[in-house]
Scaffold this active site. Structure first.
Site, mmCIF file in Angstrom:
data_model
loop_
_atom_site.group_PDB
_atom_site.id
_atom_site.type_symbol
_atom_site.label_atom_id
_atom_site.label_comp_id
_atom_site.label_asym_id
_atom_site.label_seq_id
_atom_site.Cartn_x
_atom_site.Cartn_y
_atom_site.Cartn_z
ATOM 1 N N GLU A 34 -4.541 -10.515 -0.137
ATOM 2 C CA GLU A 34 -5.368 -10.438 1.073
ATOM 3 C C GLU A 34 -6.803 -10.727 0.674
ATOM 4 O O GLU A 34 -7.298 -10.224 -0.336
ATOM 5 C CB GLU A 34 -5.286 -9.044 1.725
ATOM 6 C CG GLU A 34 -3.914 -8.721 2.280
ATOM 7 C CD GLU A 34 -3.807 -7.326 2.894
ATOM 8 O OE1 GLU A 34 -4.818 -6.801 3.407
ATOM 9 O OE2 GLU A 34 -2.704 -6.763 2.841
ATOM 10 N N GLU A 73 0.805 -1.217 0.000
ATOM 11 C CA GLU A 73 0.000 0.000 0.000
ATOM 12 C C GLU A 73 0.842 1.274 0.000
ATOM 13 O O GLU A 73 0.726 2.114 0.890
ATOM 14 C CB GLU A 73 -0.971 -0.032 1.180
ATOM 15 C CG GLU A 73 -1.949 -1.171 1.000
ATOM 16 C CD GLU A 73 -3.028 -1.281 2.059
ATOM 17 O OE1 GLU A 73 -2.705 -1.146 3.241
ATOM 18 O OE2 GLU A 73 -4.193 -1.515 1.689
HETATM 19 C C1 GAL Z 1 -5.191 -4.017 4.027
HETATM 20 C C2 GAL Z 1 -3.785 -3.850 4.540
HETATM 21 C C3 GAL Z 1 -3.542 -4.615 5.807
HETATM 22 C C4 GAL Z 1 -4.667 -4.415 6.768
HETATM 23 C C5 GAL Z 1 -5.947 -4.838 6.142
HETATM 24 C C6 GAL Z 1 -7.144 -4.616 7.020
HETATM 25 O O1 GAL Z 1 -5.535 -2.914 3.283
HETATM 26 O O2 GAL Z 1 -2.845 -4.227 3.583
HETATM 27 O O3 GAL Z 1 -2.330 -4.192 6.355
HETATM 28 O O4 GAL Z 1 -4.762 -3.074 7.108
HETATM 29 O O5 GAL Z 1 -6.170 -4.075 4.989
HETATM 30 O O6 GAL Z 1 -7.065 -5.242 8.233
#
Ligand code: GAL
Length: 983
Positions: free
Chosen positions: A508, A430
């Site tokens: 993610e 990010e």
């Molecule tokens: C993503 C980020 C993570 C965490 C997650 C939400 O955007 O890469 O570090 O913040 O969201 O828990």
């Protein structure tokens, strides 16, 4: 420069340190400087005493352990924020109120190091493995330089400064610095020297650095080593197991010169390394002065035609994101905890970790090689705060930050490049797009062509080898999978055309916050369906709860805001598949089943079963496949099946006739279970550990004729308490459509960004405060019928119900018919009967899906059985209390309280063919909803029982889509037939 001037606002890497080198296990002497240091904290850089702190003379100093974070050890308090920045975006400056920790200790030089140092051209290095966020380092009064890159290794040459005795080392550490602009990961701000400090002897003629790539050729089965060793003269390379004993030329002292061609060594036939077969060979590099050992895994990572392969075979990354977190010690590594994490991961079928969002402790890489885990090793970089200002001035785009970016990726890759486990380098997280990101990618490509490059922050995927996204909807993932199957449009840009040829991963997905993540199974179907999708990583492995003690010594788990932070993100940091104490959350059990490496499909007639091997590299010979048939809770037959299936193949096996259920219908269920269990011991589980399970369940339901002879005393619906079974009912049965909002219920799903979160919609519709009106009642000696209408204040939508109770020999029958009335505009959280029993709950025995809880979209990890659940497992101890604990598909349940018990059976008839969901909770929903921390829940005094006809799914709206439409509960008519009796 005077020691009191501490420059914490300069753009660039640290100064004065050595160029990065690989982490090597060497026989050269080393001396740890871990232990107790002297410490003092200043509130601001302006308040640092202008004294001679580097002389080591005692004064007003406290003590602090290294490694450790000062704010977890009595100096200040931790703070948590995600995207928000704790101070103004005014790069490269931190605010004045910026705690500064001075560390100091004296030491004698270990004679072994002294001996080495006495030899001409030998050196002594001082190594820091992790200091957050910036440090100036001093030895014996001289400034060695500074560090930038909290989770990166920094070494300083102290040869000319270190003395046999009376050394004073001083480290001045800033909590915030220019580096903070590049380190805004979603986690606690935890300053200090949190990884080890050591002195290393570097003998003249020793091996300063090495870069060994071990390639495996899947077509020939042969391995080849590409060896570069930083030393003057020659190096002996030995791998005894392979009969390798060769001499190669060094690339010169210092660090490996990667512009020089490596020495190539044919290793002959080798067993390849993969996460499924973590085969390592012990290699020894030696010169007259030093011996270094490496564990080499031969493997080839490639991407061709949009498919990610390891050793020539497509792989599926069944992943999680792992932060380093210990509830007491923060990001301080412990081998025991790292092993525990990896063993739990392996036990739950996880084969890949993204080291979010920084390189982990170096020993974690050794463990990943050894246990078998694919790693996305991520650089310590995140500039997410710039999202707040629409990415204006993002350092990723600004050439003045370029060296800082490059230094970070060089330190990441160089330290870890000798590990087989690393298959992808990740440039960071990010941080938007920009020329500095491109420069990092270019450097990696030039330096280590043996791995692929990952970065999610630039969807053009210009700089990377895999297309990566976080939290896309199912539909988008389907489209991405699908697009690879079709020709690229004629008007596509070059970037677009290239991106479409890349493997795809979800770096993610499945945000595991609270009662979550729902909808994972549907993602995994897409992962399995589209060859382009190389896998996905749940966010995240571990909850970052911080443990504190209250005045009475009780241990409590804390989250953002609990330490008085003015900028914080509440419990958004409590979002793991395991708690901070590594208790399993139900989401982990669900995920383990979804990603299981073996799938069973049992034919409806139980004559045969398909066994699908979803391992990418191995057959099933390490597993024993057992079958078991249970009928109404009794095992009636069992045995073992001969199963053979090569990697990624499906085979069909005949089932023995005793496995079938071709006789009379069962009272509750006739269940055939197939289980694949480990035959032998592994490094992560004992023999018998079940990796996958499949079932065929045929349910029955007892029939009761109405009008059986009365025996039980019929209660009055308004009387209380009355007795059901032997349990005393203190709140009589009524309808419930609300639940204690889960974290996901409190968030607006990305699929419905314009609608308020469900928790809010339910509250607005006042589903949490339904009121009942008794519309009519009829009773005789054996039967009582009540007509009710439940509505919510100010609205005209209602639910009409007919409750027909009848006394029978062994209890009470209930026929409940429910019909919504009027316009219900918001989906219900559930539909069920709620009642409160006297005394705290002590257990639940049930026939249904368990043993753990499940919801309609988290139901993969449960299986039909006759389960016993103790008091402590009835509900999930979520740090932020919320709905949990529902057991689904229940046909027969006994709820035990401190003072009595009641058995509930689901009878034939009604609309609940799939059984009911039973929740037994020590707390009522209002209390759960209104309590912010598990530790604040009152001591239980009653048992809150819900018998649900329907429950909404949980989704993953805290980050990602909400509950999929098919798992929601629009108003509907239903009926259920229940028998309540003594246990
Ligand atoms: C993503 C980020 C993570 C965490 C997650 C939400 O955007 O890469 O570090 O913040 O969201 O828990």
């Amino acid at each position: 420069m005077s020691a009191a001037i501490f420059d914490v606002a300069r753009i660039g890497p640290g100064e004065g340190s050595e160029p990065p080198r690989s982490r090597l296990r060497s026989d050269a002497p080393a001396q740890t400087l871990d232990g107790t240091w002297q410490f003092r904290l200043s509130a601001s850089v302006l308040d640092i005493p202008d004294d001679t702190w580097l002389d080591g003379v005692a004064g007003n100093w406290a003590e602090l352990g290294v490694p450790g974070h000062w704010n977890l050890n009595g100096f200040g308090l931790p703070a948590y924020s995600n995207v928000q920045f704790p101070f103004p975006i005014d790069p490269p400056h931190p605010p004045d109120r910026n705690p500064i920790g001075d560390y100091r200790r004296t030491f004698e030089l270990d004679p072994a190091l002294e001996t080495v140092a006495a030899v001409a051209d030998s050196r002594i290095l001082l190594r820091f493995d992790g200091v957050e966020s910036a440090a100036d380092v001093f030895l014996n009064g001289a400034r060695l330089g500074s560090t930038r890159g909290s989770r990166l290794t920094h070494e300083f040459d102290v040869t000319d400064l270190v003395r046999p005795s009376g050394n004073v080392i001083g480290v001045r550490v800033a909590k915030f610095s220019d580096a903070t602009y590049l380190e805004n990961q979603d986690m606690w701000w935890l300053p200090g020297i949190f990884r080890s400090v050591a002195l290393l002897a570097r003998p003249a003629g020793g091996i300063d650095d090495a870069f060994v790539t071990a390639d495996y050729d899947p077509t020939t089965g042969r391995g080849e080593l590409a060896v570069r060793v930083a030393t003057d003269g020659e190096v002996r390379v030995r791998i005894d197991e392979l009969g390798i004993d060769m001499v190669v030329r060094g690339t010169g002292p210092g660090i490996v010169d990667t512009t020089l061609a490596p020495a190539l060594i044919d290793a002959g036939e080798v067993s390849p390394w993969s996460a499924e077969t973590p085969r390592l060979y012990e290699a020894v590099l030696s010169t007259a002065a030093e011996r270094v050992s490496l564990r080499v895994g031969f493997r080839r990572v490639a991407s061709a035609g949009g498919i990610l392969t390891v050793n020539g075979r497509p792989v599926t990354l069944r992943g999680v994101n792992r932060h380093e977190h210990d509830p007491e010690h923060g990001r301080v590594h412990s081998e025991a905890l790292a092993r525990r994490d990896i063993e739990l991961m392996k036990q739950h079928n996880i084969n890949a970790v993204r080291t979010s969002h920084y390189p982990p402790h170096p020993d974690f890489l050794d463990l990943a090689d050894e246990y078998g885990l694919y790693l996305i090793d991520e650089c310590d970089l995140e500039t997410h705060e710039y999202e707040y200002v629409e990415w204006r001035g993002n350092p990723s785009t600004d050439p003045t930050w370029r060296e800082a970016f490059l230094d970070r990726i060089r330190r990441t890759v160089t330290r870890d490049r000798n590990h087989a486990a690393v298959i992808l380098w990740s440039l960071g997280n990010e941080s938007g797009a920009g020329s500095n990101i491109t420069a990092m990618a270019d450097w990696v490509r030039g330096h280590d062509p043996s791995r692929l490059i990952h970065y999610e922050g630039d969807w053009s995927s210009r700089d990377v080898d895999v297309y990566s996204r976080m939290y896309p909807s199912h539909e988008e993932v389907r489209r991405i999978g699908e697009e690879a199957l079709h020709p690229v449009a004629f008007d596509a840009t070059a970037d677009e055309a290239r991106r479409r040829g890349l493997p795809f991963i979800l770096c993610e997905f499945g945000h595991a916050m609270g009662n979550s993540p729902g909808g994972t199974k549907e993602y995994w179907e897409l992962v399995e369906r589209y060859p382009r999708i190389a896998g996905a990583f749940v966010w995240e492995w571990v909850e970052h709860g911080i443990a504190v003690r209250d005045e009475t010594g009780r241990r409590l788990i804390r989250y953002g805001g609990d330490f008085g932070e003015s900028v914080h993100d509440h419990n958004f940091v409590i979002d793991g598949l395991v708690s901070a104490d590594r208790e399993l959350r139900p989401g982990l059990v669900d995920y383990a089943a979804i990603i299981a490496p073996v799938v069973f499909e049992i034919a409806a007639d139980r004559r045969e079963a398909a066994v699908i091997n979803r391992y990418d590299h191995i057959d099933l010979s390490h597993l024993r496949v057992q079958w078991r048939r249970e009928r109404d809770g009794v095992v009636v037959a069992e045995g073992e099946l001969e199963v053979a299936a090569a990697a990624r193949e499906r085979s069909v096996v005949a089932l023995p006739s005793e496995a079938r259920d071709d006789r009379r219908a069962p009272e509750v269920a006739d269940v055939l279970t197939l289980e694949a269990a480990l035959r032998g011991e592994t490094s992560w589980a004992a023999p018998g550990h079940v990796v996958a399970r499949g079932q065929h369940v045929r349910t029955g339901a007892p029939v009761r004729e109405d009008g059986t002879a009365p025996a039980a005393e019929l209660f009055d619906l308004r009387a209380r308490p009355f007795v059901l079974g032997t349990a005393r009912v203190i709140d009589p049965p009524r309808l419930g459509i609300w639940r204690a909002p889960t974290d996901n219920d409190r968030a607006a799903g990305w699929d419905e960004p314009d609608l308020p979160p469900y928790a809010e919609r339910w509250a607005t519709a006042r589903m949490d405060r339904m009121l009942t009106r008794l519309r009519g009642r009829e009773r005789d000696d054996v039967a009582l019928t009540a007509w009710t209408r439940d509505g919510t204040p100010s609205y005209d939508a209602a639910i009409d119900a007919v409750w027909s109770w009848r006394a029978v020999e062994d209890g009470l029958l209930l026929h409940l018919d429910i019909e919504p009335h009027g316009p219900w505009e918001v989906d219900w959280a559930r539909l069920g009967i709620d009642l409160t029993l006297e005394g705290a709950p002590v257990g639940l025995d049930f026939a249904g899906y368990g043993p753990g809880p499940s919801y309609p979209d988290t139901d993969s990890g449960v299986h039909f059985g006759w389960h016993r659940v103790g008091a402590s497992d009835l509900v999930t101890p979520h740090v932020r209390p919320q709905e949990s604990g529902s057991r689904r598909g229940v046909r027969d349940a006994t709820i035990r309280t401190e003072t009595g018990a009641v058995r509930v059976r689901v009878l034939r008839g009604g609309s609940t063919d799939a059984g009911v969901a039973v929740t037994v909770s020590p707390w009522d929903r209002r209390t759960l909803a209104d309590t912010t921390h598990a530790s604040l829940l009152p001591a239980p005094t009653a048992t809150h029982l819900s018998i649900d006809i329907a429950q909404s799914g949980v989704g993953t709206a805290t980050c990602g889509p909400g509950v999929l439409p098919r798992y929601r509960v629009p108003a509907f008519a239903a009926s259920v037939r229940l028998l309540f009796s003594p246990a």
